[in-house]
Design a protein around this motif. Structure first.
Motif, short mmCIF file in Angstrom:
data_model
loop_
_atom_site.label_atom_id
_atom_site.label_comp_id
_atom_site.label_asym_id
_atom_site.label_seq_id
_atom_site.Cartn_x
_atom_site.Cartn_y
_atom_site.Cartn_z
N MET A 14 0.85 -1.16 0.00
CA MET A 14 0.00 0.00 0.00
C MET A 14 0.90 1.23 0.00
N VAL A 15 0.55 2.22 -0.84
CA VAL A 15 1.35 3.43 -0.96
C VAL A 15 0.48 4.62 -0.60
N ASP A 16 0.97 5.46 0.31
CA ASP A 16 0.29 6.71 0.65
C ASP A 16 0.64 7.71 -0.45
N ILE A 17 -0.32 8.02 -1.31
CA ILE A 17 -0.02 8.88 -2.46
C ILE A 17 0.31 10.31 -2.04
N PHE A 18 -0.26 10.76 -0.92
CA PHE A 18 0.08 12.10 -0.45
C PHE A 18 1.53 12.15 0.02
N ALA A 19 1.96 11.16 0.78
CA ALA A 19 3.35 11.10 1.25
C ALA A 19 4.29 10.95 0.06
N ALA A 20 3.91 10.13 -0.92
CA ALA A 20 4.76 9.94 -2.09
C ALA A 20 4.93 11.23 -2.89
N ALA A 21 3.89 12.09 -2.85
CA ALA A 21 3.96 13.37 -3.56
C ALA A 21 4.55 14.47 -2.68
N GLY A 22 4.91 14.12 -1.43
CA GLY A 22 5.48 15.11 -0.52
C GLY A 22 4.45 16.06 0.05
N MET A 23 3.19 15.61 0.11
CA MET A 23 2.10 16.46 0.61
C MET A 23 1.60 15.93 1.95
#
Length: 51
Positions: A14-23
């Motif tokens: 599972m990937v946190d898309i906000f964390a991956a985008a630095g948000m």
């Protein structure tokens, strides 16, 4: 065809898309149970949801 489709999407982790985008994760209080209960009581609730 079934084998192709079943292998098309594979979940590894599972990937946190906000964390991956630095948000930062958004605070979506608007979807809280309290907010939805308040909206249900509004006479023009459809207008409130669209605005």
């Amino acid at each position: 065809m079934r084998q192709i489709v079943s292998n098309a999407v594979v979940t590894v982790q599972m990937v946190d898309i906000f964390a991956a985008a630095g948000m930062h994760n958004p605070y979506i209080y608007i979807l809280s149970d309290e907010f939805l209960a308040d909206v249900r009581l509004l006479p023009q609730r459809h207008l409130a949801l669209e605005s």
